[in-house]
Design a protein around this motif. Structure first.
Motif, PDB file in Angstrom:
ATOM      1  N   PHE A  32     -92.611 -56.328 -11.158  1.00 36.47           N
ATOM      2  CA  PHE A  32     -94.183 -55.951 -10.962  1.00 36.47           C
ATOM      3  C   PHE A  32     -95.178 -56.953 -11.717  1.00 36.47           C
ATOM      4  N   GLN A  86     -97.921 -58.001 -11.721  1.00 35.07           N
ATOM      5  CA  GLN A  86     -99.450 -57.615 -12.123  1.00 35.07           C
ATOM      6  C   GLN A  86     -99.345 -57.085 -13.356  1.00 35.07           C
ATOM      7  N   ALA A 144    -100.180 -59.765 -16.818  1.00 34.38           N
ATOM      8  CA  ALA A 144    -101.326 -60.385 -16.635  1.00 34.38           C
ATOM      9  C   ALA A 144    -102.159 -60.184 -17.712  1.00 34.38           C
ATOM     10  N   LEU A 154    -107.934 -62.856 -12.424  1.00 33.45           N
ATOM     11  CA  LEU A 154    -106.613 -62.036 -13.225  1.00 33.45           C
ATOM     12  C   LEU A 154    -105.551 -63.407 -13.632  1.00 33.45           C
ATOM     13  N   LEU A 157    -102.100 -64.487 -13.972  1.00 32.23           N
ATOM     14  CA  LEU A 157    -100.597 -63.920 -14.096  1.00 32.23           C
ATOM     15  C   LEU A 157     -99.731 -65.036 -14.779  1.00 32.23           C
ATOM     16  N   TYR A 213    -102.124 -48.052 -18.867  1.00 35.60           N
ATOM     17  CA  TYR A 213    -102.597 -49.204 -18.112  1.00 35.60           C
ATOM     18  C   TYR A 213    -103.911 -49.224 -17.778  1.00 35.60           C
ATOM     19  N   VAL A 260    -107.130 -53.090 -13.309  1.00 37.28           N
ATOM     20  CA  VAL A 260    -106.026 -54.157 -12.655  1.00 37.28           C
ATOM     21  C   VAL A 260    -104.852 -53.312 -11.862  1.00 37.28           C
ATOM     22  N   ILE A 261    -104.400 -52.111 -12.645  1.00 39.78           N
ATOM     23  CA  ILE A 261    -103.120 -51.280 -12.059  1.00 39.78           C
ATOM     24  C   ILE A 261    -103.703 -50.187 -11.427  1.00 39.78           C
TER      25      ILE A 261
END
Length: 559
Positions: A403, A405, A408, A417, A419, A530, A534-535
């Motif tokens: 994952f 993401q 990042a 973003l 990565l 988190y 973003v998530i």
């Protein structure tokens, strides 16, 4: 079939006005009524919308250019030919709504009709396009002496910010509106005692306004309004008077900040209070870069004091002052200063908690087999301490690869973003002076025994206060383990600029149904916090489940 059409400047009151912002670029897809550029006259800021949907093929103006009604702003490849005929007329019909504010300022008709015997007259809202718009600023108060064309208040529609000027000189006797009220055309905004019946007439306006600079309460505004008579010569075909120069901080003290609707919307998206932003544009105007720069500074400095003892955290979040209590009145006390590490980490944690929208996903991993293997590995390597944390690091690396993401960082604008292709894992270490987070670099390239050795070394450096700045920088993801102490779950705070952190609590033996019966299994609580910007929740749940599966079957760590 689509064709290229011109987007033109609508009726903006006759005078050329400068372009202060370009809101699109070549290749952008725009919708009908989407703003293309922002113009600024002496009395209003207005956005010019696209008359039809399509794709920008060429931008014909740049910031600083002056444009008139009918000037070509851009070439737009329209979505369909059906709108080709009204292309040139649409901007006039649909975008002209904000423009009348400057044009209507000289003499609103209702003011003349409402004169009373004592010379007090009503000032009404000119034609502003039909819809009610909010008052965002009152620029005068009762008792103020105003000159003809001096701004009384500011209105803000979806597409423009406009000032309503006085149609004649006089003294403000009563204000009929307040900030937040919505007004339409012909709404009464103030009662002004005119200086004389001749005041509304253009020839008499100049002598009537002359004494106004002597009034101590509004010298700057009278000065700003003085060039108004010169605009009449512009309408008659003479040379254009340059825009009035003024300092927004003087003209509008303690009022709504000087910014376009687009910049205000941008600030709202970032949670920024524009009253805290210093404008660098003409007349102190707040620009998009000013807002972004303020956010960058806020992120770098964390919480900071503002006027009145409140605390401004990040994007303009004003908190109540910290309570001051004399605890000695209630009993014996002892004061102990915080350590340097506690002060630094405390400021960082406060910033991260205030500025990152935290969500925590909880799960459990069955580490029965993993724990048996760990003990056996420890027996075979007695000179090395193999802790559960080394397995957690390997499992986290596998999850970050699955994952990306989570591996990042979000930039300060919240629009990009980054990565990462490397895997540096931060480990929270508890020391007598406070919490520190050293980083184990390239954890994906190291085996369990290598990680165990490095973890032992870096933990010793932390306790001996020998960590360097390099030892604590470059982390992608952090692990905070309380397994050696206790607890069932907690909410770890994301370590910015990372986007997630794993909290690990104490493993407990629990009865788990295996399909036939309940069997004792060693279950490890996992708490994944988190950044919700973003998530999302579903991705976080998948990450936590994958992580639990990795820890539940140590063979997977070899994959």
């Amino acid at each position: 079939m689509a064709d290229v059409k011109e987007a033109l400047v609508p009726d903006i009151g006759g005078n050329a006005v400068p372009v202060i912002e370009i809101m699109v670029k070549v290749g952008d897809r725009v919708e009908k009524d989407q703003s293309l550029v922002t113009l600024e006259s002496d009395k209003a800021t207005m956005e010019v919308p696209a008359p039809f949907a399509g794709t920008i093929k060429e931008v014909k103006v740049k910031v600083g250019d002056e444009v008139n009604e009918g000037s070509v702003i851009a070439l737009v490849e329209a979505d369909g030919a059906a709108e080709a005929k009204p292309a040139a007329e649409a901007p006039k019909a649909e975008a002209a709504a904000p423009a009348p504010a400057p044009a209507a300022a000289p003499a609103p008709a209702p003011a003349k009709a409402a004169a009373s015997a004592d010379g007090t007259k009503e000032v009404r809202v000119p034609d502003i396009g039909g819809s009610a718009v909010p008052v965002i600023e009152i620029m005068v108060k009762v008792g103020d002496t105003v000159a003809k064309d001096q701004s009384l208040l500011t209105l803000e529609s979806d597409k423009a910010t406009m000032e309503i000027p006085a149609p004649f000189a006089g003294v403000v006797k009563e204000l009929k509106v307040k900030v937040g009220d919505e007004v339409s055309q012909d709404a009464v905004i103030a009662l002004i005692e005119a200086e004389g019946e001749a005041a509304p007439a253009a020839p008499a306006a100049a002598p009537a306004a002359a004494p106004a600079p002597a009034v101590s309460e509004a010298p700057k505004r009278v000065e700003a309004a003085a060039p108004a008579p010169a605009r009449a010569s512009t309408d008659a075909g003479g040379p254009r008077t340059p825009p009035v120069s003024f300092d927004a901080s003087v003209v509008m003290p303690e009022q709504v900040p000087y910014a376009s609707p687009a910049v205000r919307a941008f600030a709202r998206e970032l949670g920024v209070d524009v009253s805290q932003v210093k404008g660098t544009g003409r007349g102190g105007r707040i620009q998009r870069d000013d807002v972004a720069g303020w956010v960058k500074h806020a992120l770098a400095s964390g919480a900071r004091p503002v006027e009145g003892g409140a605390i401004a955290v990040g994007g303009g979040l004003n908190l109540l002052p910290w309570p001051k209590v004399d605890f000695s009145k209630f009993g014996e006390i002892e004061e102990k200063p915080l350590s340097r590490i506690q002060k630094i980490s405390g400021a960082n944690l406060a910033r991260n908690w205030a500025m990152i929208p935290h969500v925590t996903q909880h799960d459990e991993a069955d580490i029965t087999e993993l724990e048996a293997f760990r003990k056996k590995l420890g027996e075979e390597n007695k000179d090395l301490k193999v802790t559960p944390l080394v397995f957690q690091i390997k499992a986290v690396v596998a999850a970050l690869k699955k994952f990306p993401q989570f591996n990042a960082s979000l930039d300060v604008t919240g629009e990009k973003l980054t990565l990462k292709k490397y895997f540096h894992i931060g480990i929270a270490v508890d020391t007598p002076d406070g919490l520190v987070v050293p980083v184990i670099r390239d954890a994906d390239k190291k085996g369990l025994l290598d990680l165990a050795a490095e973890l032992g070394e870096i933990s010793k450096k932390a306790r001996d206060k020998k960590l360097t700045a390099n030892d604590m920088s470059g982390g992608c993801f952090s692990i905070s383990s309380l397994g050696g102490i206790g607890g069932t779950a907690f909410t770890p705070i994301v370590n910015a600029p990372e986007v997630a952190i794993l909290g690990v609590s104490k493993a407990q033996m629990k009865p788990v149904w295996n399909g036939k019966e309940f069997a004792p299994r060693l279950m490890l609580p996992l708490s994944l916090s988190y950044d919700h910007r973003v998530i999302d929740g579903a991705l976080a749940a998948r990450f936590a489940v994958f992580l639990a599966n990795q820890l539940g079957d140590i063979r997977r760590l070899l994959l």
